[in-house]
Design a protein around this motif. Structure first.
Motif, PDB file in Angstrom:
ATOM      1  N   LYS A 122       0.844  -1.186   0.000  1.00  0.00           N
ATOM      2  CA  LYS A 122       0.000   0.000   0.000  1.00  0.00           C
ATOM      3  C   LYS A 122       0.880   1.238   0.000  1.00  0.00           C
ATOM      4  CE  LYS A 122      -3.743  -2.045   2.649  1.00  0.00           C
ATOM      5  NZ  LYS A 122      -4.716  -1.878   3.673  1.00  0.00           N
ATOM      6  N   THR A 123       0.259   2.357  -0.269  1.00  0.00           N
ATOM      7  CA  THR A 123       0.893   3.653  -0.062  1.00  0.00           C
ATOM      8  C   THR A 123       0.208   4.291   1.137  1.00  0.00           C
ATOM      9  OG1 THR A 123       1.428   3.950  -2.396  1.00  0.00           O
ATOM     10  CG2 THR A 123       1.328   5.939  -1.039  1.00  0.00           C
ATOM     11  N   LEU A 124       0.992   4.607   2.161  1.00  0.00           N
ATOM     12  CA  LEU A 124       0.436   5.338   3.296  1.00  0.00           C
ATOM     13  C   LEU A 124       0.332   6.796   2.886  1.00  0.00           C
ATOM     14  CD1 LEU A 124       2.409   3.824   6.326  1.00  0.00           C
ATOM     15  CD2 LEU A 124       0.235   3.089   5.315  1.00  0.00           C
ATOM     16  N   PRO A 125      -0.827   7.407   3.046  1.00  0.00           N
ATOM     17  CA  PRO A 125      -1.010   8.766   2.555  1.00  0.00           C
ATOM     18  C   PRO A 125      -0.255   9.797   3.397  1.00  0.00           C
ATOM     19  CG  PRO A 125      -2.942   8.049   3.757  1.00  0.00           C
ATOM     20  CD  PRO A 125      -2.022   6.862   3.666  1.00  0.00           C
ATOM     21  N   GLU A 126      -0.011  10.926   2.758  1.00  0.00           N
ATOM     22  CA  GLU A 126       0.525  12.074   3.481  1.00  0.00           C
ATOM     23  C   GLU A 126      -0.482  12.417   4.574  1.00  0.00           C
ATOM     24  OE1 GLU A 126       1.567  16.769   2.559  1.00  0.00           O
ATOM     25  OE2 GLU A 126       1.157  15.395   0.908  1.00  0.00           O
ATOM     26  N   ARG A 127       0.028  12.874   5.698  1.00  0.00           N
ATOM     27  CA  ARG A 127      -0.889  13.169   6.795  1.00  0.00           C
ATOM     28  C   ARG A 127      -0.329  14.269   7.701  1.00  0.00           C
ATOM     29  NH1 ARG A 127       1.725   8.425   7.167  1.00  0.00           N
ATOM     30  NH2 ARG A 127       2.844   7.916   9.083  1.00  0.00           N
ATOM     31  N   ARG A 128      -1.264  14.959   8.366  1.00  0.00           N
ATOM     32  CA  ARG A 128      -0.925  15.970   9.376  1.00  0.00           C
ATOM     33  C   ARG A 128      -1.233  15.330  10.717  1.00  0.00           C
ATOM     34  NH1 ARG A 128      -3.517  20.466  12.143  1.00  0.00           N
ATOM     35  NH2 ARG A 128      -1.996  22.166  12.359  1.00  0.00           N
ATOM     36  N   VAL A 129      -0.223  15.243  11.575  1.00  0.00           N
ATOM     37  CA  VAL A 129      -0.381  14.531  12.834  1.00  0.00           C
ATOM     38  C   VAL A 129       0.141  15.344  14.007  1.00  0.00           C
ATOM     39  CG1 VAL A 129      -0.202  12.249  11.736  1.00  0.00           C
ATOM     40  CG2 VAL A 129       1.855  13.341  12.630  1.00  0.00           C
ATOM     41  N   ALA A 130      -0.412  15.046  15.161  1.00  0.00           N
ATOM     42  CA  ALA A 130       0.239  15.403  16.416  1.00  0.00           C
ATOM     43  C   ALA A 130       1.149  14.225  16.707  1.00  0.00           C
ATOM     44  CB  ALA A 130      -0.786  15.588  17.515  1.00  0.00           C
ATOM     45  N   THR A 131       2.323  14.501  17.214  1.00  0.00           N
ATOM     46  CA  THR A 131       3.293  13.439  17.439  1.00  0.00           C
ATOM     47  C   THR A 131       4.011  13.644  18.763  1.00  0.00           C
ATOM     48  OG1 THR A 131       5.199  12.289  16.468  1.00  0.00           O
ATOM     49  CG2 THR A 131       5.103  14.650  16.148  1.00  0.00           C
ATOM     50  N   ALA A 132       4.429  12.552  19.357  1.00  0.00           N
ATOM     51  CA  ALA A 132       5.266  12.574  20.560  1.00  0.00           C
ATOM     52  C   ALA A 132       6.127  11.321  20.528  1.00  0.00           C
ATOM     53  CB  ALA A 132       4.419  12.604  21.828  1.00  0.00           C
ATOM     54  N   TYR A 133       7.270  11.396  21.181  1.00  0.00           N
ATOM     55  CA  TYR A 133       8.203  10.276  21.224  1.00  0.00           C
ATOM     56  C   TYR A 133       8.143   9.609  22.595  1.00  0.00           C
ATOM     57  CZ  TYR A 133       9.799  12.053  16.829  1.00  0.00           C
ATOM     58  OH  TYR A 133       9.837  12.468  15.523  1.00  0.00           O
ATOM     59  N   PHE A 134       7.860   8.318  22.578  1.00  0.00           N
ATOM     60  CA  PHE A 134       7.770   7.495  23.775  1.00  0.00           C
ATOM     61  C   PHE A 134       9.063   6.712  23.919  1.00  0.00           C
ATOM     62  CE2 PHE A 134       7.189   3.086  25.083  1.00  0.00           C
ATOM     63  CZ  PHE A 134       6.672   3.235  26.356  1.00  0.00           C
ATOM     64  N   THR A 135       9.560   6.586  25.138  1.00  0.00           N
ATOM     65  CA  THR A 135      10.692   5.715  25.447  1.00  0.00           C
ATOM     66  C   THR A 135      10.292   4.859  26.639  1.00  0.00           C
ATOM     67  OG1 THR A 135      12.246   7.416  24.732  1.00  0.00           O
ATOM     68  CG2 THR A 135      13.149   5.624  26.042  1.00  0.00           C
ATOM     69  N   GLY A 136      10.294   3.545  26.455  1.00  0.00           N
ATOM     70  CA  GLY A 136       9.925   2.658  27.552  1.00  0.00           C
ATOM     71  C   GLY A 136       9.573   1.272  27.064  1.00  0.00           C
ATOM     72  N   ARG A 137       8.905   0.526  27.936  1.00  0.00           N
ATOM     73  CA  ARG A 137       8.475  -0.836  27.627  1.00  0.00           C
ATOM     74  C   ARG A 137       7.123  -0.809  26.903  1.00  0.00           C
ATOM     75  NH1 ARG A 137       8.978  -1.071  33.064  1.00  0.00           N
ATOM     76  NH2 ARG A 137       6.775  -1.686  33.158  1.00  0.00           N
ATOM     77  N   PRO A 138       6.818  -1.822  26.099  1.00  0.00           N
ATOM     78  CA  PRO A 138       5.546  -1.820  25.374  1.00  0.00           C
ATOM     79  C   PRO A 138       4.322  -1.836  26.284  1.00  0.00           C
ATOM     80  CG  PRO A 138       6.714  -3.899  25.031  1.00  0.00           C
ATOM     81  CD  PRO A 138       7.651  -2.977  25.747  1.00  0.00           C
ATOM     82  N   ASP A 139       4.420  -2.414  27.473  1.00  0.00           N
ATOM     83  CA  ASP A 139       3.263  -2.429  28.363  1.00  0.00           C
ATOM     84  C   ASP A 139       2.940  -1.045  28.916  1.00  0.00           C
ATOM     85  OD1 ASP A 139       5.677  -2.649  29.944  1.00  0.00           O
ATOM     86  OD2 ASP A 139       4.463  -3.244  31.659  1.00  0.00           O
ATOM     87  N   GLN A 140       3.835  -0.079  28.710  1.00  0.00           N
ATOM     88  CA  GLN A 140       3.619   1.291  29.162  1.00  0.00           C
ATOM     89  C   GLN A 140       3.003   2.175  28.076  1.00  0.00           C
ATOM     90  OE1 GLN A 140       7.792   1.678  30.111  1.00  0.00           O
ATOM     91  NE2 GLN A 140       7.330   1.764  32.302  1.00  0.00           N
TER      92      GLN A 140
END
Length: 194
Positions: A122-140
């Motif tokens: 597929k082609t993922l479309p261009e998008r406008r997003v709010a974003t943040a970077y998470f660092t940790g374990r997947p259960d968090q």
């Protein structure tokens, strides 16, 4: 002897940083980090090899195996060449563990690669997003999502009706590692859509 003015200035700066950070950032008490949200445009991604599953958060592991397992195995078997990080796309996920949603998961792959059986390109479309970077374990990650969404809302951004949520796995160290880095993204309306 310490300088009280300098100490007060340092404490003042630390309090300002802590106040700005505490709303949506480092959750040291929870053992993970989360950057403050920001808005960005993400370019379209061509040649996205993916699988899809209808699942619920309560059964996420099983849904992930259906959606992501075949793409991961195709990369491991060198049937396709991965050109970027894993991406999980949530369509209709609300945080309710029992509500069904569609999970699409995969990797960008090299142009010319063909989709093995059970997967699609597929082609993922261009998008406008709010974003943040998470660092940790997947259960968090679920708690980080709650904090992130609250921070985006508190900043006055409007979520795009019918918009998708994304997790981009930038640096994966393992299920038990507190050093995984995942970019959380949620589609937001543009200024003229708000």
């Amino acid at each position: 002897m310490s300088n009280p003015i300098r100490s007060a200035a340092v404490v003042g700066v630390m309090l300002m940083v802590a106040a700005a950070w505490s709303a949506t950032a480092a959750r040291a008490d929870e053992g993970y980090g989360l950057s403050a949200p920001r808005i960005k445009h993400v370019a379209a991604t061509e040649h996205f090899l993916c699988g899809q599953a209808r699942t619920r958060l309560a059964e996420f592991g099983a849904g992930l195996q259906v959606a992501f397992g075949p793409a991961e195995r195709a990369v491991d078997a060198r049937r396709v060449q991965k050109t970027g990080p894993a991406v999980f796309i949530y369509d209709g996920a609300t945080g309710d563990p029992q509500r069904p949603f569609t999970l699409t998961a995969g990797f960008p792959v090299a142009p010319g690669d063909e989709a093995p059986d059970g997967l699609s390109l597929k082609t993922l479309p261009e998008r406008r997003v709010a974003t943040a970077y998470f660092t940790g374990r997947p259960d968090q990650i679920p708690e980080a999502w709650e904090v992130f969404v609250e921070g985006v809302h508190d900043a006055g951004h409007t979520f795009k009706p019918g918009g998708l949520s994304y997790e981009v796995y930038l640096d994966w160290k393992g299920d038990a590692s507190p050093n995984n880095v995942v970019e959380l993204q949620i589609e937001v309306a543009s200024e003229d859509e708000s």
